[in-house]
Design an enzyme around this catalytic site. Structure first.
Site, PDB file in Angstrom:
ATOM      1  CB  CYS A  11     -12.591  -0.101  -4.733  1.00 47.32           C
ATOM      2  SG  CYS A  11     -12.121   1.622  -4.789  1.00 47.32           S
ATOM      3  NE  ARG A  35     -10.945  -5.060  -1.627  1.00 48.55           N
ATOM      4  CZ  ARG A  35     -10.412  -3.839  -1.695  1.00 48.55           C
ATOM      5  NH1 ARG A  35     -11.139  -2.818  -2.037  1.00 48.55           N
ATOM      6  NH2 ARG A  35      -9.156  -3.643  -1.381  1.00 48.55           N
ATOM      7  NE  ARG A  88     -10.214  -5.393   1.947  1.00 50.38           N
ATOM      8  CZ  ARG A  88     -10.730  -6.566   2.254  1.00 50.38           C
ATOM      9  NH1 ARG A  88     -12.012  -6.665   2.575  1.00 50.38           N
ATOM     10  NH2 ARG A  88     -10.001  -7.656   2.223  1.00 50.38           N
ATOM     11  CG  ASP A 148      -3.519  -1.351  -5.921  1.00 52.46           C
ATOM     12  OD1 ASP A 148      -4.466  -2.135  -6.120  1.00 52.46           O
ATOM     13  OD2 ASP A 148      -3.165  -1.000  -4.785  1.00 52.46           O
ATOM     14  CG  ASP A 187     -10.788 -15.856   4.516  1.00 50.87           C
ATOM     15  OD1 ASP A 187     -10.775 -14.844   3.794  1.00 50.87           O
ATOM     16  OD2 ASP A 187     -10.190 -16.899   4.199  1.00 50.87           O
ATOM     17  CE  LYS A 242      -6.481   4.022  -1.023  1.00 52.32           C
ATOM     18  NZ  LYS A 242      -6.119   2.632  -0.785  1.00 52.32           N
ATOM     19  CG  ASN A 243      -2.679   0.932  -0.320  1.00 47.93           C
ATOM     20  OD1 ASN A 243      -3.726   1.538  -0.145  1.00 47.93           O
ATOM     21  ND2 ASN A 243      -2.485   0.116  -1.349  1.00 47.93           N
TER      22      ASN A 243
END
Ligand code: UD1
Length: 417
Positions: free
Chosen positions: A117, A122, A93, A306, A125, A22-23
């Site tokens: 999520c 989160r 995200r 995770d 910056d 997924k990531n």
């Protein structure tokens, strides 16, 4: 909203194959915008986060074809650099990757603050400071950001924290900038290496991905490529933990074992019967007396945040007190309040949690507060006596392809409603 219903206590036996990460996929898909020709991505997981990115690409007028075999074809030559509004950006995200990709290609991006999520504040910056270092100006209007540059120029960037998202976003923004960019204190996660390999196979000049110093020499043109998404180490880790909880001989295929060393080390410390092969992991029958362990979440190659919530459910089965020190996200113990409803003995103290076992978990109605919290509840429900109903299960489907089918195929009594 869907529910996952599990009748626990079944022994799991057979083989599970891990899907694409997924990531990685959620970065590779927006990254296709940078390509001046057509991209083919293989091993793309069929999860709702990918659906959400497809919606954003469609809104931007890209041409996308998603095939049943997990291939995704993306042509960005028809793209219109439209504003990405709240409804699209808040779905996940990783919508932040459109910032770097659109800025890198068109020197402009207008989009809303990303969603995702609720596991902490989160902020973005570090992404924004990096874009500024490359020559962009940023205007904020409420939740809307306009990021624009007349010209992007290579720069030396130091990340105060080795952020996964900022490292990838800055590679995207710098890949076509004029001159050389160096990202110091870059994140080292395998997904970053996967993205750098992808950009390099389009003709980018990126070295050092997977180390703390990534160097990017800007190029003018990126050509077509075929690229495969790496196996999902978090999905793999989740099934390893499920195996540790309920296995009666479970083999997990399509794994890169070196991505899972910190977890495998902890599972061995707990006395889980695990053997690691070239691209699979085998978990033997569950032994009765698991040992309690201490886990501190860290950036890669440390123990992944995770998997912390997923392992917490297994910790309820160890004889004695385990503890978790969560150092990455400040709000990542919501799952423990749900585990408590199932009978777990937990204590939360700031960024630390203590889990006392061994507890016989009891099925009840629980709520998936975030994606990995939901995965942890699946582990608990598989262990528990009786029926567990996991509400808000859509969050789990964001990151786990076919979780219900994969578990049912190895003997779990699980349904999606
Ligand atoms: C990625 C993963 C997520 C994982 C996390 C940490 C994706 C899509 N998601 O998230 O599953 O939990 O890495 O491994 O790949 N931070 C800042 N400012 C920033 C950016 C981050 O302060 O601009 C802080 C965050 O608040 C957090 C830490 O840095 O405390 C880690 O964030 P980061 O590595 O950026 O996580 P994500 O890329 O969002």
């Amino acid at each position: 909203m869907h529910k996952i219903i599990i009748n626990g206590g079944k022994k799991l036996e057979g083989e599970i194959t891990i899907s694409g990460a997924k990531n990685s996929a959620v970065a590779l898909i927006p990254g296709a915008i940078l390509c001046d020709e057509k991209i083919t991505l293989a091993n793309v997981p069929n999860i709702s986060d990918v659906d959400a990115l497809e919606d954003i690409l469609t809104h931007l007028n890209a041409k996308i074809k998603r095939k049943k075999n997990g291939e995704l074809h993306i042509s960005s030559d028809t793209i219109k650099n439209r504003k990405i509004d709240k409804k699209l950006a808040k779905k996940l995200r990783a919508s932040y990757y459109f910032m770097g990709a659109l800025l890198g290609k068109y020197k402009k991006c207008e989009m809303c603050f990303p969603g995702g999520c609720s596991i902490g504040t989160r902020p973005i910056d570090l992404h924004l400071k990096g874009f500024e270092a490359l020559g962009a100006t940023i205007k904020e209007n409420g939740d809307m950001y306009t990021i624009e540059a007349e010209e992007l120029k290579g720069a030396r960037i130091y990340l105060d924290f080795a952020s996964v998202g900022a490292t990838i976003n800055l590679m995207f923004a710098a890949v076509k900038a004029e001159g050389t960019t160096v990202i110091n204190n870059a994140a080292k996660e395998p997904e970053i290496v996967n993205v750098a390999t992808y950009l390099n196979s389009m003709g980018a000049k990126i070295t050092g991905a997977g180390t703390k110093r990534i160097k990017i020499e800007g190029v003018k043109y990126l050509h077509s490529c075929f690229h495969e998404v790496i196996p999902d180490r978090i999905e793999a880790g989740t099934y390893e933990i499920i195996g540790a909880a309920c296995s009666n001989n479970l083999k997990i295929n399509n794994i890169i074992p070196e991505h899972l060393e910190s977890l495998n080390n902890k599972l061995r410390e707990m006395r889980v019967n695990i053997s690691v092969n070239d691209d699979s992991v085998y978990i033997g029958e569950r032994i009765k007396d698991l040992k309690p362990v201490s886990v501190t979440t860290e950036v890669y190659p440390g123990f992944p945040t995770d998997l912390q919530q997923v392992l917490a459910s297994l910790m309820t089965q160890a004889n004695g007190e385990s503890d978790i020190h969560e150092t990455i996200w400040e709000n990542r113990f919501q799952n423990l309040y749900e585990l408590k409803k199932m009978g777990a003995k937990v204590k939360i103290d700031g960024e630390r949690a203590y889990i006392k076992g061994k507890t016989e978990l009891k099925g009840t109605e629980v709520y998936a507060t975030d994606l990995r919290a939901g995965a942890g509840l699946v582990v608990a429900a598989l262990l528990a006596e009786g029926t567990t109903i996991i509400d808000n299960a859509d969050l789990i489907l964001r990151g786990y392809e076919g979780i219900v089918e994969k578990l049912r195929a190895v003997g779990a009594d699980i349904t999606l409603k």
